[in-house]
Design a protein around this motif. Structure first.
Motif, PDB file in Angstrom:
ATOM      1  N   THR B 493       0.852  -1.185   0.000  1.00 12.71           N
ATOM      2  CA  THR B 493       0.000   0.000   0.000  1.00 12.71           C
ATOM      3  C   THR B 493       0.892   1.241   0.000  1.00 12.71           C
ATOM      4  N   TYR B 494       0.264   2.389  -0.227  1.00 11.50           N
ATOM      5  CA  TYR B 494       1.015   3.646  -0.206  1.00 11.50           C
ATOM      6  C   TYR B 494       1.712   3.825   1.128  1.00 11.50           C
ATOM      7  N   LYS B 495       0.989   3.523   2.204  1.00 11.88           N
ATOM      8  CA  LYS B 495       1.574   3.652   3.549  1.00 11.88           C
ATOM      9  C   LYS B 495       2.808   2.760   3.679  1.00 11.88           C
ATOM     10  N   GLN B 496       2.670   1.519   3.215  1.00 16.92           N
ATOM     11  CA  GLN B 496       3.801   0.593   3.344  1.00 16.92           C
ATOM     12  C   GLN B 496       4.993   1.051   2.507  1.00 16.92           C
ATOM     13  N   MET B 498       5.658   4.181   1.821  1.00 15.87           N
ATOM     14  CA  MET B 498       6.238   5.340   2.506  1.00 15.87           C
ATOM     15  C   MET B 498       7.066   4.909   3.721  1.00 15.87           C
ATOM     16  N   GLU B 499       6.611   3.847   4.394  1.00 14.62           N
ATOM     17  CA  GLU B 499       7.418   3.334   5.509  1.00 14.62           C
ATOM     18  C   GLU B 499       8.787   2.880   4.996  1.00 14.62           C
ATOM     19  N   GLU B 598       1.616   5.488  14.617  1.00 15.54           N
ATOM     20  CA  GLU B 598       2.940   5.060  14.194  1.00 15.54           C
ATOM     21  C   GLU B 598       3.924   6.213  14.401  1.00 15.54           C
ATOM     22  N   ALA B 689       1.893   9.038  10.489  1.00 19.34           N
ATOM     23  CA  ALA B 689       0.658   9.223   9.712  1.00 19.34           C
ATOM     24  C   ALA B 689       0.556  10.652   9.192  1.00 19.34           C
ATOM     25  N   ILE B 692       2.979  10.988   6.333  1.00 14.07           N
ATOM     26  CA  ILE B 692       2.503  10.297   5.131  1.00 14.07           C
ATOM     27  C   ILE B 692       1.377  11.087   4.484  1.00 14.07           C
ATOM     28  N   ASP B 693       0.531  11.673   5.326  1.00 15.83           N
ATOM     29  CA  ASP B 693      -0.570  12.462   4.800  1.00 15.83           C
ATOM     30  C   ASP B 693      -0.061  13.662   3.993  1.00 15.83           C
TER      31      ASP B 693
END
Ligand SMILES: [Zn+2]
Lengths: 339, 798
Positions: B493-496, B498-499, B598, B689, B692-693
Motif C-alpha cells: 500500500t502507499y503507507k507501506q 512510505m514506511e 505510528e 501518519a 505520510i498524509d
C-alpha cells in the motif's frame, strides 16, 4: 656554411636527447629556432652565398629547421610522458590501508527477515494487511473459534486490558478484520507485533513478531498449503530445505499442522541446533476452520482456504545464529552493525 | 501426558522399536515430547542374596559379603551400613553399566570385590518410584525375587513416553486413549480387558444414598458407587510404580485407585466419606447466598453463583470437578465411601478452577469436555480395583443420573469432497479402513460415518478430512501451488511504501534500526520531567502485566530510545545513532480501542551529532517523502527537551494547514541524567501518519537553466536572539522574481560584532529564465532586501 648547419643540427639534437625538463626544452627552442636563434643567425648570412649555393643551403636550412621542430615536438611528448610518470610514481598510496567509511545505517535483523518474508509472498501475489496490536477479544479469540473459557486459551498467555480488550496474541485478528471487509479471493500476509505473557529470557519475550498468511478462494486445497509452505521454506532457508508436517490442533484451522524445516545447521542429520532431531519447528498452519469462515460470512461449502503463521524472532535467530533473544531488543550498536 | 509403555501394553501390542513408535505417533498427531527410559544405562545389574557378612580385616567400615546371584556366589566388599545377611539386594556385576560408569573388578584395602551393591541413586531412580528405599545405603528388595533376575524386570523399569495432548483430544489424556491411537497407528488391535465387579458387599446402593442434579446445564451425568468396609493403607508396589512413572505421587490405596483410573480411563474420580454426607443425599447445585466451603487444602473458599458444587442435604462437600471439601475427606477412620464419576460442563469447571487458582489433573480433563459414556466404565474399573486390592467391599448397584443422553452424531461420508479438500486421490476403501481403525462407524450403504462417543471434536467435513489426512500422512499430500484461480497482484500500500522510504532514508543518514518493547513503566513520566497533568500520562493499562515496568502501553517512545542510547553509552560505545519505527498507544474517550500512532523516533549521541545534524536528517526525510512545505518552530516548553535547542516540526497537510508533525532537539540535561545518557543527547520524534498524509511520490521535471546566475553575498548584524528563519522569510519576500536561492553561510558572534548582536552572512543567487541578468537587475533586488532587513530587524550591513 653547410658544415655550420650540420654542426647546429648535431649540437641541438644532442642537447635534446639529454634534457629532462620542459623549461630546458623551451630554452633550446629559443636558442636554435627563435628570432635571435642560431638558425636565424646563420640564415641571415645567406646573402653572402652564391646563387648556386643559395637554394642548396636554403633547402638544407629548411631540413634542419624541420628536423629540429620535429625533434622538439617528440622531445616534448617524451618529457610530458616522463613528467606524468614521475607524478604518478610520487602519488603511490598504500591501497591496503583501511577504507574511509561513509557509514550508512543498518537494517535490524528482524527487519531483514521481515522484508525477505514480505518479498517472497509479494512475489506470490499476496498483499500485506495490517491491524491494531490492542485488539478486541472477539477478533483475537472468539471469531477464531476460541470462545471465552475455551481450554485452547491456555496455550496463549494473554495480556488483558479489560474483559473485552487484549494485546493481540497473534496477527490472526488481522485476518478476521480482512475477511469481514473483503470478499474472496483473499491472499494476504499479516506481519506484526504480538504479545504473550512470557517473562524475558534467552528464548522468550513478551513482545515478538509474527507473519501470518491467509488464502481464501474456491477450491483451495491442503495440497496448495503444502506447496506454498514448501516454496516459502526453500526461498528463505535455501533450495535444499525440506519440510515436514505434523498433525496438530489449532481452534481456527482444521486440519491443522505444525511444520518443521530440515535443520539449517546440519541439513537433517542431527546437530546441536536441532537437538539431534534434524528438524526445526517454525510454522503453524492449516485449512481455515469452517466456523471461522462462517463468522466472516464466507460459506465454507463454496470457499475454502488455508492459513499459516510463523515467529520472526525464531527464524531470525536461526538464520543468523543469534543465541539470545534479548540481543534483538537491546540495540547495542555493536550488535546492530553486524547485519 | 506421561504414558509408561508397559501400561499401554495392557491394551495394545507395541512391538516396534521405541524410536519408530514415537515417530509414528508424532506424525499422526500425538506429538511425543520425550521418552524417559528408566532403565537407560543400567546393564548387568541383577538380584543377589547376602549369604554371609564378615568384617574387613583392614577397614572398620567395610564388610566382606558372600552374595548368591543364582548362577554363582560372589565375594563383594561393601561399605553400606544398612544391609544384613539374608537381604535381597541389586548387584552390579563386573562389567555392569550404571549411569555413574562401568563396574570393574576392584581391590578394596587388599580384598577383591566382584561387583557392587546398589543404592537407588546409583540406579538413577527416585524415592517417588521406590518409596520404600532408604535415604542412604543399598536398596533392599521386599519379598524374595528370583536370584540373578535383571533388576529392570524386577523393578518394572519402563520406558515412559511423554505426549503433548492438544485441547481437542481430552480422550488422549488417558492410557486407554493413547492405546487406541497407538493401535490405529501401528495397525494393531485395541482391547480393554473385561471389567467385572463382584459387588461382594451385596445390599442396594439406593439404601445408602440418593442423588439429585439441580443444574443439568452444568452437570451432564453423575454416577456413583458405594464401598463398605474400607481399609485405608498403601497401594501395592505395581500401582505405586505406575503412578510414579506417570508422574503422580502415591498416597494411599483409595486415592491411588482413583488417580489410577483417571490416568487409565481419562475420567477423574472422587471419593467422599459417606458417613460425613449428611442426609445420605448428594445434591449437585450452584451455591446459595453466602455459602462458602473449606476445600481439602484447608482453604476457605468464597463461592460465586456460577460455580457448581457437590452438596449433601445441608451443605457443600466439594467443588465439582475441582476439589473436594474438607468435611467429607477420606481419613484413616473412613469405612464407607461414595465413589463419584461424573461429567460436567467444561467451561464452568475451567472458570471455577481458574478463579480459585486450583488447576489440577482432574480439572484440566473436565474443562475440555469429557465423554459422557465413559463415566460408568471408569466407575466400574474403580470398583474392580478396590476389590482387587482388598481396599473395601463394593455395594451392589450403580446410581446413574444422566441428564444429557448421548446422541450418536451421523455425518455424511463424501469421499470425493474429502479428496478435493485435501488435494488427494485416496480410495474410498482406504478411508473406510482409517475410520474403522479409529472406531468410527461407517455405513457404506447410506454413506455416513459416526464418530465414537469419545470423539466430541468430530462435527463436520473438515474434521473428517483431518482424520483421513493424519493417517494418510500429511507428508504424502502432493504439494501444489495456487493456480488456475483468479490471479492476484501482490503489492504494498502507499503507507507501506512510505514506511520503506522512511526506513531507507534513515539508513542512508547513518541511523541503525532499533526495536524496543511497547510497554512503559508508570515512572517514566517522572523521569521525563512531565507535568503531573501531562496528557501523555494517560496510558492504556495492562490488567495482568509482567511487573510494574511493563504495566502500561507506551504513549511516547522517547524513554525507550533513551534507554537504548544509555545501554550503548554505558557499554562505552563512543557514539550511537539509532532510529525506530513503531507505535504508541493513545487512549481515546468513548472508544474501546486506543489510537495506535505510528512513530518515527531518532536518537543519537557522540560523533558529529548536534542539533543541526538531527534537523538535517529530518530535512532529508522531508525531501525523500516529497514534503515541500514544512517549518521548524522553536519550542521552549517541552519538559524533556533543552528549552533553547528544540524545535517542533510542522508540515502542510492536504487541507493546506500547517499541522504538528513532530519534535526534535537536545534532551534536557536533567532527563539525560535520569537515563544515564550523555549530556548532549539528541532525539527526534515524528508522527508517521501526519508525514505520510503530507507526502507525495509525484515528481515533475523542471528544465535546467539556460542562462547564468549572479551570486551576491550579504552580511548583516542583527540582535543575537533573532531567528534566521524570520530573516529568510523577509529576504524571500523582498527578493523579487529573480531570487532563486538563499543560503546561510555564516553566523558569527564575537570580536567586531557588538555584544548582544550577531552577524549573519547570506549567499543569494539570482537568475532569469529568459535572459542573462544584468548587474542593475540584481542591485535593485539587493537594495530591496537590505531595506527590508533594516526595517524589520534593524539590521546593519557589515
Ligand atoms: Zn541440526
Amino acid at each position: 656554411m653547410k658544415q655550420q648547419l650540420e654542426a647546429i643540427r648535431k649540437q641541438a639534437l644532442d642537447k635534446l636527447a639529454q634534457i629532462s625538463d620542459l623549461k630546458e626544452l623551451e630554452e633550446i627552442k629559443v636558442a636554435y629556432l627563435g628570432k635571435k636563434g642560431e638558425l636565424t643567425r646563420i640564415l641571415k648570412g645567406m646573402g653572402a652565398l652564391s646563387a648556386e649555393e643559395r637554394p642548396i643551403i636554403g633547402q638544407l636550412a629548411n631540413d634542419v629547421r624541420a628536423d629540429l621542430e620535429e625533434n622538439i615536438a617528440n622531445t616534448r611528448a617524451r618529457l610530458v610522458r616522463e613528467e606524468r610518470d614521475r607524478k604518478l610514481k610520487s602519488e603511490i598510496i598504500d591501497v591496503t590501508l583501511p577504507g574511509k567509511i561513509r557509514a550508512i545505517g543498518k537494517k535490524h535483523p528482524l527487519t531483514l527477515v521481515l522484508d525477505e518474508i514480505k518479498d517472497i509472498f509479494l512475489g506470490m501475489g499476496y498483499e500485506i494487511a495490517e491491524g491494531p496490536e490492542i485488539e478486541l477479544d472477539y477478533n483475537n479469540f472468539e471469531a477464531l473459534n476460541i470462545p471465552k473459557n475455551h481450554p485452547a486459551r491456555d496455550t496463549q498467555d494473554t495480556f488483558y486490558i479489560s474483559d473485552n480488550v487484549v494485546l493481540r496474541t497473534h496477527t490472526s485478528p488481522v485476518q478476521i478484520r480482512h475477511m469481514q471487509s473483503n470478499k474472496p479471493p483473499i491472499r494476504i500476509i499479516c506481519p506484526g507485533r504480538v504479545y504473550r505473557s512470557d517473562a524475558v529470557d534467552a528464548t522468550h519475550s513478551p513482545v515478538f513478531h509474527q507473519v501470518e498468511g491467509l488464502v481464501v478462494d474456491k477450491g483451495v486445497t491442503m495440497g496448495d498449503l503444502v506447496g506454498t509452505l514448501q516454496a516459502f521454506a526453500k526461498s528463505i532457508f535455501g533450495e535444499n530445505t525440506r519440510i515436514r508436517l505434523r498433525p496438530h490442533h489449532f481452534p481456527f484451522t482444521e486440519p491443522s499442522a505444525e511444520v518443521d524445516v530440515s535443520c539449517w545447521g546440519c541439513g537433517g542429520v542431527g546437530c546441536r541446533i536441532c537437538k539431534g532431531e534434524g528438524w526445526i519447528e517454525i510454522l503453524g498452519a492449516g485449512m481455515v476452520h469452517p466456523n471461522v469462515l462462517r463468522e466472516c460470512d464466507i460459506d465454507p461449502d463454496i470457499y475454502s482456504g488455508f492459513a499459516f503463521g510463523m515467529g520472526v524472532e525464531r527464524i531470525t535467530m536461526g538464520k543468523f545464529g543469534i543465541d539470545d533473544m534479548r540481543l534483538l531488543f537491546e540495540n547495542d550498536i555493536r550488535f546492530l552493525r553486524q547485519f | 501426558m506421561k504414558a509408561p509403555i508397559k501400561w499401554l501394553s495392557d491394551f495394545v501390542n507395541i512391538n516396534v522399536p521405541i524410536k519408530e513408535y514415537t515417530e509414528a505417533m508424532t506424525l499422526s498427531g500425538s506429538k511425543v515430547e520425550g521418552v524417559e527410559d528408566m532403565g537407560r544405562d543400567i546393564e548387568k545389574v541383577v538380584v543377589g542374596k547376602i549369604l554371609s557378612m564378615e568384617r574387613h580385616p583392614n577397614a572398620d567400615k567395610l564388610r566382606i559379603c558372600k552374595v548368591d546371584i543364582g548362577s554363582e556366589v560372589l565375594q563383594i566388599v561393601t561399605g553400606a551400613p544398612n544391609v544384613k545377611e539374608g537381604d535381597y539386594i541389586p548387584v552390579a556385576l563386573v562389567g555392569a553399566k550404571l549411569p555413574g560408569g562401568e563396574i570393574r573388578l576392584s581391590k578394596l584395602r587388599g580384598v577383591e570385590s566382584y561387583g557392587m551393591m546398589c543404592s537407588i541413586d546409583e540406579l538413577n531412580l527416585t524415592k517417588d518410584y521406590l518409596p520404600d528405599a532408604p535415604d542412604y545405603g543399598v536398596y533392599v528388595f521386599k519379598g524374595t525375587p528370583e536370584l540373578g533376575a535383571d533388576v529392570k524386570d524386577v523393578l518394572d523399569l519402563d520406558k515412559v513416553v511423554e505426549f503433548e495432548i492438544t485441547s481437542n483430544r481430552p480422550d488422549c489424556l488417558s492410557i486407554i486413549g493413547l492405546a487406541r491411537e497407538s493401535a490405529a497407528v501401528l495397525g494393531e488391535t485395541f482391547k480393554i480387558p473385561k471389567v467385572e465387579v463382584k459387588e461382594e458387599a451385596g445390599g442396594d446402593i439406593n439404601d445408602f444414598v440418593s442423588i439429585e442434579i439441580k443444574n443439568p446445564e452444568l452437570c451432564y451425568r453423575y454416577t456413583a458407587r458405594v464401598v463398605k468396609d474400607v481399609k485405608i493403607g498403601p497401594s501395592p508396589e505395581w500401582m505405586q510404580r505406575r503412578l510414579a512413572a506417570a508422574g503422580m505421587r502415591p498416597i494411599n490405596n483409595i486415592v491411588d485407585i482413583t488417580n489410577y483410573v483417571m490416568l487409565e480411563y481419562g475420567q477423574p474420580m472422587h471419593a467422599f466419606d459417606l458417613e460425613q454426607v449428611q442426609g445420605r443425599k448428594i445434591v449437585v447445585r450452584t451455591p446459595e447466598e453466602g455459602e462458602t466451603i473449606r476445600t481439602l487444602d484447608g482453604q476457605d473458599r468464597e463461592l460465586d453463583p456460577e460455580m457448581l458444587l457437590i452438596c449433601d442435604a445441608n451443605r457443600p462437600i466439594g467443588v465439582a470437578g475441582v476439589m473436594g471439601g474438607e468435611n467429607s475427606e477420606i481419613t484413616e477412620k473412613t469405612s464407607t465411601i461414595l465413589l463419584e464419576s461424573a461429567t460436567f460442563n467444561g467451561s464452568s469447571i475451567r472458570r471455577t478452577a481458574k478463579k480459585m487458582g486450583l488447576r489440577s489433573e482432574a480439572s484440566i480433563r473436565f474443562e475440555k469436555g469429557l465423554d459422557i459414556e465413559n463415566a460408568i466404565p471408569a466407575l466400574n474399573r474403580c470398583a474392580q480395583l478396590i476389590e482387587l486390592l482388598g481396599a473395601g467391599k463394593v455395594v451392589k448397584g450403580v446410581i446413574d443420573c444422566n441428564c444429557k443422553q448421548y446422541e450418536k452424531r451421523v455425518l455424511k461420508f463424501e469421499p470425493e469432497r474429502i479428496n478435493s479438500f485435501l488435494g488427494t486421490e485416496i480410495e474410498t476403501a482406504e478411508m473406510v479402513r482409517i475410520f474403522k481403525s479409529l472406531e468410527f462407524e461407517v455405513d457404506e450403504k447410506n454413506m455416513t460415518v459416526s464418530p465414537p462417543s469419545f470423539r466430541n471434536d468430530i462435527v463436520e467435513l473438515a474434521d473428517l478430512c483431518e482424520e483421513i489426512a493424519r493417517f494418510y500422512d500429511y507428508n504424502n499430500i502432493k504439494p501444489t501451488l495456487l493456480s488456475g484461480k483468479e490471479s492476484m497482484q501482490g503489492r504494498k500500500t502507499y503507507k507501506q511504501k512510505m514506511e520503506d522510504v522512511i526506513r531507507n532514508t534513515m539508513y542512508a543518514c547513518g541511523l541503525n534500526e532499533a526495536y524496543t518493547f511497547s510497554f512503559a513503566s508508570p515512572r517514566v513520566f517522572d523521569t521525563l520531567n512531565l507535568a503531573k497533568d501531562h496528557p501523555l500520562r494517560n496510558a492504556v493499562v495492562i490488567s495482568n502485566p509482567l511487573g510494574e515496568d511493563f504495566s502500561l502501553m507506551r504513549t511516547t517512545t522517547i524513554p525507550d530510545m533513551l534507554k537504548s542510547l544509555s545501554t550503548n553509552y554505558n557499554r562505552n560505545n563512543p557514539e550511537a545513532a539509532l532510529f525506530e519505527l513503531s507505535y504508541v498507544y493513545i487512549p481515546t474517550d468513548g472508544k474501546e480501542l486506543p489510537d495506535e500512532r505510528e512513530t518515527l523516533t531518532i536518537g543519537m549521541y557522540g560523533g558529529t551529532s548536534d542539533f543541526y545534524e538531527i534537523k538535517g536528517i529530518m530535512e532529508e526525510l522531508m525531501e525523500a517523502m516529497g514534503i515541500k512545505e514544512y517549518e521548524f518552530r522553536p519550542e521552549k516548553e517541552e519538559a524533556c527537551f533543552h528549552p533553547g535547542r528544540t524545535a517542533k516540526l510542522f508540515v502542510k497537510d492536504k487541507n493546506n494547514k500547517m499541522v504538528y508533525a513532530g519534535i526534535l532537539g537536545e534532551i534536557h540535561p536533567d532527563v539525560a541524567e535520569n537515563y544515564e545518557c550523555p549530556n548532549r543527547t539528541y532525539v527526534a520524534m515524528a508522527d508517521v501518519a501526519v508525514l505520510i498524509d503530507a507526502s507525495t511520490t509525484e515528481k515533475q521535471y523542471k528544465p535546467l537553466p539556460k542562462f547564468p546566475a549572479i551570486t551576491r553575498d550579504l552580511a548583516v548584524v542583527v540582535d543575537a536572539e533573532l531567528y534566521v528563519a524570520q530573516m529568510l522569510q523577509t529576504i524571500k519576500q523582498e527578493g523579487g522574481e529573480y531570487l532563486e536561492d538563499v543560503d546561510v553561510f555564516d553566523v558569527y558572534k564575537g570580536a567586531q560584532v557588538p555584544d548582544g548582536k550577531k552577524s549573519v552572512a547570506f549567499s543569494l543567487s539570482f537568475r532569469a529564465s529568459d535572459r542573462t541578468l544584468k548587474d542593475e537587475d540584481v542591485n535593485i533586488a539587493m537594495d530591496r532586501i537590505l531595506k527590508g532587513l533594516e526595517k524589520e530587524f534593524d539590521a546593519q550591513r557589515r
